[in-house]
Design an enzyme around this catalytic site. Structure first.
Site: not given
Length: 105
Positions: A30, A33
């Site tokens: 991600c 993230c």
């Protein structure tokens, strides 16, 4: 440093920690993230005495992610006394997280 929690130690390290907790639900693949990683680490250092800062890899800990209805990552949940009291979905600036932390403390 943020602690990595999983399905087996989540209750002990987050829910029964005795102080509020910030839990970052993330995944290795991600991009947003990864953007949040240094912010979460800074917060874990700055608030070490007042706050548990934990990370949950949703790919490895699907039971926790399902329990808390995590559908998008990054999602950060704020716990107090074992209950979710606030939530942040998506990447945000550090100041936004600090404001939420201060309201939880």
């Amino acid at each position: 440093m943020a602690i990595a929690v999983n399905d087996t130690n989540f209750e002990e390290l987050v829910l029964n920690a005795g102080k509020p907790a910030l839990v970052d639900f993330w995944a290795e693949w991600c991009g947003p993230c990864k953007m949040m990683l240094p912010i979460v680490e800074e917060i874990s250092t700055e608030y070490a005495d007042k706050l548990v800062v934990a990370k949950v890899d949703v790919d490895n800990c699907q039971a926790i992610a399902m329990k808390y209805g995590i559908r998008n990552i990054p999602t950060i949940l704020f716990f107090k006394d074992g209950n979710v009291v606030d939530k942040q979905v998506g990447a945000v600036q550090k100041s936004a997280l600090i404001a939420k932390i201060e309201s939880v403390l």
